[in-house]
Design a protein around this motif. Structure first.
Motif, PDB file in Angstrom:
ATOM      1  N   LEU A 233      34.649   4.524  15.436  1.00 49.93           N
ATOM      2  CA  LEU A 233      35.643   4.761  16.474  1.00 49.93           C
ATOM      3  C   LEU A 233      37.049   4.389  16.011  1.00 49.93           C
ATOM      4  O   LEU A 233      38.027   5.080  16.335  1.00 49.93           O
ATOM      5  CB  LEU A 233      35.287   3.959  17.730  1.00 49.93           C
ATOM      6  CG  LEU A 233      34.009   4.358  18.452  1.00 49.93           C
ATOM      7  CD1 LEU A 233      33.682   3.341  19.543  1.00 49.93           C
ATOM      8  CD2 LEU A 233      34.125   5.752  19.053  1.00 49.93           C
ATOM      9  N   TYR A 239      39.436   5.607  20.861  1.00 51.14           N
ATOM     10  CA  TYR A 239      38.880   4.457  21.566  1.00 51.14           C
ATOM     11  C   TYR A 239      39.246   3.179  20.835  1.00 51.14           C
ATOM     12  O   TYR A 239      39.171   3.107  19.599  1.00 51.14           O
ATOM     13  CB  TYR A 239      37.363   4.580  21.688  1.00 51.14           C
ATOM     14  CG  TYR A 239      36.931   5.662  22.646  1.00 51.14           C
ATOM     15  CD1 TYR A 239      36.870   5.429  24.014  1.00 51.14           C
ATOM     16  CD2 TYR A 239      36.595   6.931  22.178  1.00 51.14           C
ATOM     17  CE1 TYR A 239      36.484   6.428  24.896  1.00 51.14           C
ATOM     18  CE2 TYR A 239      36.202   7.937  23.048  1.00 51.14           C
ATOM     19  CZ  TYR A 239      36.154   7.681  24.405  1.00 51.14           C
ATOM     20  OH  TYR A 239      35.791   8.663  25.276  1.00 51.14           O
ATOM     21  N   TYR A 245      34.345   2.829  24.713  1.00 48.26           N
ATOM     22  CA  TYR A 245      33.618   4.083  24.496  1.00 48.26           C
ATOM     23  C   TYR A 245      32.329   4.124  25.317  1.00 48.26           C
ATOM     24  O   TYR A 245      32.044   5.119  25.993  1.00 48.26           O
ATOM     25  CB  TYR A 245      33.314   4.218  23.007  1.00 48.26           C
ATOM     26  CG  TYR A 245      32.299   5.284  22.649  1.00 48.26           C
ATOM     27  CD1 TYR A 245      32.536   6.637  22.910  1.00 48.26           C
ATOM     28  CD2 TYR A 245      31.103   4.931  22.018  1.00 48.26           C
ATOM     29  CE1 TYR A 245      31.601   7.608  22.566  1.00 48.26           C
ATOM     30  CE2 TYR A 245      30.167   5.891  21.678  1.00 48.26           C
ATOM     31  CZ  TYR A 245      30.418   7.226  21.953  1.00 48.26           C
ATOM     32  OH  TYR A 245      29.488   8.182  21.607  1.00 48.26           O
TER      33      TYR A 245
END
Length: 326
Positions: A233, A239, A245
């Motif tokens: 991520l 995120y 997330y």
């Protein structure tokens, strides 16, 4: 025989046995008329996302309807539980569509972007296309684990944006709180090893196909799912953390209370990945049926020496008895 009662023999009751056998290839051995009839289909969504699926139609149309099957994370249309469930449904007169989520099965080449569980719209679009093509015959949706989570989110979205022809949803061992599920996977050596191997292999395929875009080398030596998620991520998403997330596809408390589409949720008290307490805390609508079995593990619910899934009978009973107005 009570279709809502699962009573496996003593040797089949341990959660670990149920969970491992759910994906064991031996269950899928033998002729499978559903697979024999399958035809590959690539669906292109309004946003240009391409998803791979396999349509299996009855040789003689019986108009019982079509069942769309959604696999779990790092599973595919070829997962044992998808093949065996599809075989059972097909043998009872249903057409079957096995849909692969993005980057699952042999579909990594179809999209430049990588899979995230929050990408609901593309799956909704695919299900809508399939259902529209079936009109006026009924369509049913069944998902497993993460696919079960997708199925529940689709059912919820249908309250505001119905999918024409979609009559019933069944969700098996759905992920409700991915944050908790991730911790449980990381705390189970056998399950962790299974998912690490599959996820690493999937990422390696994606990197090989798009070497100028992806370099997952910093993830490959990580020994837990949470840290792999954090690193993925951080480099390839907006995120700021795995927690943020995960909240994007969490289904807890009141998140399912607006479902109006007839929906059945099946889980087990002994699921090693999904805490059963989360299901007891759900506030669901009158159209949602929750079935909690004492045994079943994760995606298992196997009921005898033939290793058949008990939920298959529930699906057939549920779909065959769906009223035209559902």
């Amino acid at each position: 025989m009570d279709p809502l009662r699962l009573n496996p023999p003593f040797w089949l009751r341990p959660a670990g046995v149920q969970t491992v056998l759910a994906s064991a290839g031996l269950r899928a051995l033998g002729r499978n008329a559903m697979v024999d009839a399958a035809r590959q289909t690539i669906l292109t969504t309004a946003e240009g996302v391409r998803l791979l699926g396999y349509m299996s139609r009855q040789a003689r149309p019986r108009q019982k309807g079509l069942v769309i099957l959604l696999h779990g994370w790092e599973g595919s249309s070829e997962s044992t539980y998808i093949r065996t469930t599809g075989r059972f449904l097909f043998s009872h007169g249903f057409d079957v569509f096995r849909l692969n989520l993005r980057d699952h099965g042999p579909s990594h080449h179809l999209n430049t972007g990588i899979f995230y569980a929050v990408l609901l719209d593309e799956v909704v679009d695919a299900v809508r296309q399939i259902a529209d093509a079936e009109h006026p015959n009924p369509v049913f949706l069944a998902g497993f684990s993460l696919g079960g989570n997708f199925a529940l989110r689709i059912a919820r979205q249908c309250a505001a944006q119905p999918i024409n022809g979609l009559k019933q949803v069944v969700s098996i061992s759905p992920v409700l709180d991915p944050d908790k599920a991730t911790d449980r996977i990381d705390d189970s050596l056998l399950i962790l090893k299974y998912f690490l191997k599959k996820w690493r292999r999937s990422l390696a395929v994606k990197q090989q196909l798009f070497p100028g875009r992806y370099d997952f080398s910093a993830l490959m030596d990580v020994d837990n799912i949470r840290e792999m998620t954090e690193r993925l991520l951080a480099r390839y998403s907006d995120y700021d953390s795995a927690g943020t997330y995960f909240r994007g596809y969490t289904l807890t408390n009141n998140d399912l209370r607006d479902i109006t589409l007839p929906t059945t949720i099946i889980t087990a008290r002994d699921d090693p990945i999904i805490p059963v307490a989360d299901f007891y805390d759900l506030h669901t609508s009158e159209s949602t049926r929750l079935i909690v079995q004492p045994y079943g593990g994760h995606n298992g619910f196997l009921e005898g020496w033939r290793l058949n899934g008990w939920y298959e009978r529930v699906m057939v009973d549920t779909f065959e008895n769906a009223s035209p107005s559902d």
